[in-house]
Scaffold this motif. Structure first.
Motif, PDB file in Angstrom:
ATOM      1  N   GLU A  25       4.613   0.342  -9.117  1.00 35.67           N
ATOM      2  CA  GLU A  25       3.187   0.661  -9.123  1.00 35.67           C
ATOM      3  C   GLU A  25       2.466  -0.027 -10.275  1.00 35.67           C
ATOM      4  O   GLU A  25       1.386  -0.596 -10.102  1.00 35.67           O
ATOM      5  CB  GLU A  25       2.995   2.176  -9.190  1.00 35.67           C
ATOM      6  N   GLU A  26       3.072   0.027 -11.438  1.00 32.68           N
ATOM      7  CA  GLU A  26       2.439  -0.603 -12.593  1.00 32.68           C
ATOM      8  C   GLU A  26       2.273  -2.107 -12.384  1.00 32.68           C
ATOM      9  O   GLU A  26       1.246  -2.687 -12.714  1.00 32.68           O
ATOM     10  CB  GLU A  26       3.280  -0.362 -13.849  1.00 32.68           C
ATOM     11  N   HIS A  46       7.031   1.748  -2.051  1.00 32.36           N
ATOM     12  CA  HIS A  46       8.317   2.378  -2.360  1.00 32.36           C
ATOM     13  C   HIS A  46       8.429   3.677  -1.568  1.00 32.36           C
ATOM     14  O   HIS A  46       7.438   4.174  -1.030  1.00 32.36           O
ATOM     15  CB  HIS A  46       8.477   2.618  -3.861  1.00 32.36           C
ATOM     16  N   ALA A  47       9.625   4.200  -1.532  1.00 38.94           N
ATOM     17  CA  ALA A  47       9.900   5.335  -0.653  1.00 38.94           C
ATOM     18  C   ALA A  47       9.222   6.615  -1.116  1.00 38.94           C
ATOM     19  O   ALA A  47       9.134   7.581  -0.355  1.00 38.94           O
ATOM     20  CB  ALA A  47      11.413   5.552  -0.539  1.00 38.94           C
ATOM     21  N   ALA A 104       1.889   7.341   5.344  1.00 41.18           N
ATOM     22  CA  ALA A 104       0.716   6.655   5.892  1.00 41.18           C
ATOM     23  C   ALA A 104       0.323   5.475   4.994  1.00 41.18           C
ATOM     24  O   ALA A 104      -0.018   4.395   5.467  1.00 41.18           O
ATOM     25  CB  ALA A 104      -0.445   7.625   6.023  1.00 41.18           C
ATOM     26  N   GLN A 105       0.409   5.699   3.687  1.00 39.38           N
ATOM     27  CA  GLN A 105       0.038   4.643   2.758  1.00 39.38           C
ATOM     28  C   GLN A 105       1.051   3.495   2.794  1.00 39.38           C
ATOM     29  O   GLN A 105       0.697   2.323   2.739  1.00 39.38           O
ATOM     30  CB  GLN A 105      -0.047   5.213   1.342  1.00 39.38           C
ATOM     31  N   ARG A 106       2.307   3.878   2.933  1.00 39.27           N
ATOM     32  CA  ARG A 106       3.358   2.877   3.029  1.00 39.27           C
ATOM     33  C   ARG A 106       3.123   1.979   4.239  1.00 39.27           C
ATOM     34  O   ARG A 106       3.182   0.759   4.167  1.00 39.27           O
ATOM     35  CB  ARG A 106       4.697   3.584   3.179  1.00 39.27           C
ATOM     36  N   THR A 152       4.734  -5.689  -4.305  1.00 39.77           N
ATOM     37  CA  THR A 152       5.708  -5.291  -5.317  1.00 39.77           C
ATOM     38  C   THR A 152       6.437  -4.089  -4.736  1.00 39.77           C
ATOM     39  O   THR A 152       5.801  -3.167  -4.229  1.00 39.77           O
ATOM     40  CB  THR A 152       5.050  -4.912  -6.654  1.00 39.77           C
ATOM     41  N   ALA A 153       7.754  -4.104  -4.763  1.00 38.31           N
ATOM     42  CA  ALA A 153       8.469  -3.124  -3.963  1.00 38.31           C
ATOM     43  C   ALA A 153       9.835  -2.786  -4.522  1.00 38.31           C
ATOM     44  O   ALA A 153      10.443  -3.575  -5.248  1.00 38.31           O
ATOM     45  CB  ALA A 153       8.635  -3.664  -2.540  1.00 38.31           C
ATOM     46  N   THR A 154      10.300  -1.610  -4.154  1.00 41.36           N
ATOM     47  CA  THR A 154      11.707  -1.297  -4.340  1.00 41.36           C
ATOM     48  C   THR A 154      12.424  -1.818  -3.096  1.00 41.36           C
ATOM     49  O   THR A 154      11.777  -2.276  -2.149  1.00 41.36           O
ATOM     50  CB  THR A 154      11.951   0.219  -4.439  1.00 41.36           C
ATOM     51  N   ILE A 155      13.743  -1.684  -3.087  1.00 43.63           N
ATOM     52  CA  ILE A 155      14.477  -2.212  -1.944  1.00 43.63           C
ATOM     53  C   ILE A 155      14.172  -1.450  -0.662  1.00 43.63           C
ATOM     54  O   ILE A 155      14.623  -1.826   0.413  1.00 43.63           O
ATOM     55  CB  ILE A 155      16.002  -2.216  -2.173  1.00 43.63           C
TER      56      ILE A 155
END
Ligand code: ADP
Ligand code: ZN
Length: 625
Positions: free
Chosen positions: A254-255, A271-272, A277-279, A295-298
């Motif tokens: 997020e940052e 990210h999870a 809905a936002q994802r 920008t993401a996690t796996i």
């Protein structure tokens, strides 16, 4: 009209508009269309979808009924089904995002035999209601094929284990007469064996493609100031282009999105932990808009088939080579030049080790995970071709590629035997002296002769190893530490504050029985910039021009007009633009400037349905540009 042809080759040409198969596609498609079982291993972007879609169409045209596509990718099913509709193929999905009425409607179509492909998540397939429907279809001989996508999800050795996948073995037990094709881009031997065993695919023919992705350039740089390095990488080489940046924690994701946006690089987090809905909204925007950075996690990326992702960056170390390869593979699916860029440092290594050690998993499992992490560290510290090592990991042999950092700018190596012995004996002496172990930072302070509070507190300035490493700088020492950890000569003890202790080959190194050559650590804190071998400036525009390269001024105008038109259509259909037409197809139209439908039909990617639906418009837009 060849609409009724059930030959795979005419389906390829008529439905998909492609002139030829790629790699092993033809063999796979023939085998599966004919009723054979298959396990398909192909890298991301290799063209797996066709391998089950063409048999699905062929078998439906032969009156054999529907193909059930098992996929964990609920958030992508809408687009996948939309893409088939654009090709004129009847498809639908069943998942938890639907209302009861919508699901009923799909079930009715299924029952009436109208569907060629039905996408469903594994948890749906395991329900009694759904199985009953399959029973009835099968009794009428209307179950043509099972396609199990992302098959590595069945294995706990893969990186996306989904327990629901385990139940899919039941498909074989219950419908032994229906052929199955399982597909994955994850291919290490352990996972492969596990897939075969878990899905009972012992009898299936295996199709193993080369895992090379020659258009991806691998670069692993030392982390100094990760955010700045990333910014510079994007600004210098990928301004205005789509990319994915992987980080480990949700907070960092997020940052970073916020920070990049503030630097005028449009970025969205994923990210999870975000509301579903936002994802979905962020994913849709990434797929539909041009030039967004995710920008993401796996949690992000499996099944993302956006063809023009120009870079994948890692700000944190992945868990293993499979994960790294899978994630980087999301770049450059269209075959155009793309970058896989990673910044990593000693703290990444410590973190990953700690995460394994602290996980509640069984020891045997942890051992495997440590081994996999070590393989990745060895890759990161390597001074020779990255691709040779990556492919070797997947059991393939190759020569130096000429398209990775080490090939393009061979790093200097130095004889680090002496330095390594200094580190190891320092770790040993400290342990002996104080009866406890210490972390990397403290060991480095002692080596470099720094009288910190901690050093005096423990009397470590009196050790014989105090200050013996004053000849090298902090960056170099960190490099030595990382490489010793990669070699297994130093172990990090997560249960004792990430302290270091000797292990494995440490003794042999201390005794002088082994010589160590290590890559020279970069001294310059500047980003991971490497010069382009092509003589280019390294600017983003040089690479972006892929599809525009061959176009003259008129062609470029047509291309832009076609893209603008495509954007309109995509919006109306609520689909990503590349589902309507890929850039390569529009560029070919702009280049050839066809004047009638016949000429247009020969453009790759212009299938019969698309020609009928959009042909006139494409000709009009192109002619009036
Ligand atoms: P995978 O699922 O293996 O990651 P896809 O099935 O999404 O890959 O295919 C990757 C890209 O290659 C897609 O854009 C697809 O349309 C294209 N493609 C696949 N097979 C062919 C072919 N025979 N000719 C031209 N393009 C192809
Ligand atoms: Zn190389």
């Amino acid at each position: 009209m060849s609409d009724t042809s059930d030959s795979p080759f005419s389906i390829l040409q008529d439905v998909f508009g492609y002139p030829q198969f790629r790699g092993l596609q033809q063999e796979i498609v023939d085998h599966v269309s004919g009723g054979g079982d298959a396990l398909v291993l192909m890298p991301t972007g290799g063209g797996k979808s066709l391998c089950y879609q063409i048999p699905a169409i062929a078998r439906q045209r032969r009156g054999m009924g529907v193909t059930l596509v098992v996929s964990p990718l609920i958030a992508l099913m809408h687009d996948q089904v939309g893409a088939l509709h654009e090709l004129g193929v009847e498809a639908a999905f069943l998942n938890s995002s639907q209302t009861l009425d919508e699901a009923r409607e799909v079930e009715n179509k299924l029952w009436r035999g109208e569907l060629t492909c039905l996408y469903a998540a594994p948890e749906r397939i395991n329900t009694p209601r759904f199985l009953e429907q399959l029973d009835r279809l099968n009794a009428r001989g209307k179950l043509a094929l099972f396609a199990i996508d992302e098959a590595h999800c069945v294995s706990q050795w893969g990186h996306d284990f989904r327990p629901e996948y385990r139940a899919l073995a039941m498909l074989h037990e219950r419908y032994g007469n229906v052929p199955r094709i399982a597909l994955t881009a994850t291919a290490d031997a352990l996972t492969r064996e596990d897939i075969i065993e878990r899905l009972k695919l012992q009898e299936a023919r295996q199709f193993i493609s080369s895992f090379d992705r020659p258009n991806i350039r691998y670069r692993l740089v030392e982390k100094t100031d990760a955010k700045k390095q990333l910014l510079r990488f994007i600004q210098d080489e990928h301004e205005g282009e789509a990319g994915i940046v992987y980080c480990q924690s949700r907070k960092k994701v997020e940052e970073l999105a916020e920070w990049l946006s503030a630097q005028d690089i449009p970025a969205l987090p994923y990210h999870a932990g975000m509301p579903a809905a936002q994802r979905q909204q962020h994913q849709d925007r990434f797929l539909r808009e041009e030039g967004l950075v995710m920008t993401a996690t796996i949690a992000f990326g499996m099944g993302i088939d956006k063809p023009d992702v120009r870079f994948v960056a890692h700000l944190d170390l992945p868990k293993n080579i499979e994960g790294y390869y899978q994630e980087t593979g999301r770049a450059g699916r269209d075959g155009g030049a793309a970058d896989a860029w990673m910044a990593y440092g000693l703290s990444d290594v410590v973190n990953q080790r700690r995460m394994i050690d602290e996980s509640p998993a069984a020891d045997e499992y942890k051992q495997v995970m440590r081994g996999k992490l070590d393989a990745l560290l060895t890759l990161a510290e390597a001074a020779d071709c990255r691709r040779v090592r990556l492919l070797a990991y997947f059991g393939e042999q190759a020569g130096p590629c000429g398209n990775c950092d080490n090939c393009l700018q061979p790093p200097a190596t130095w004889d680090a035997t002496d330095a390594a012995r200094k580190v190891l004996s320092c770790v040993y002496r400290v342990q002996q002296h104080s009866g406890i172990s210490f972390g990397a930072g403290h060991i480095l302070d002692i080596l470099r002769g720094k009288t910190t509070d901690k050093v005096t507190q423990f009397g470590h300035e009196n050790l014989s190893t105090f200050g013996i490493g004053a000849d090298l700088g902090e960056v170099q020492w960190r490099g030595v530490l990382r490489q010793l950890i990669a070699l297994g000569a130093l172990e990090i003890d997560a249960e004792a504050f990430n302290t270091l202790r000797l292990a494995g080959p440490a003794r042999a190194i201390l005794k002088g029985e082994e010589t160590l050559f290590m890559r020279v650590s970069e001294k310059a804190p500047a980003g991971g910039r490497t010069r382009r071998s092509t003589g280019g400036t390294g600017s983003g525009t040089a690479r972006k021009a892929d599809h525009e390269a061959g176009l003259d001024a008129d062609g470029l105008r047509r291309y832009q007009a076609l893209k603008a038109w495509r954007a309109e259509v995509a919006r109306e259909h609520n689909l990503p633009a590349y589902v309507i037409f890929q850039n390569a197809t529009l560029a070919a139209v702009a280049q050839d400037d066809p004047r009638d439908l016949d000429a247009l039909a020969s453009i790759p990617g212009m299938g019969e349905k698309k020609l009928a639906a959009y042909g006139d418009e494409v000709l009009r837009v192109s002619a009036s540009a």
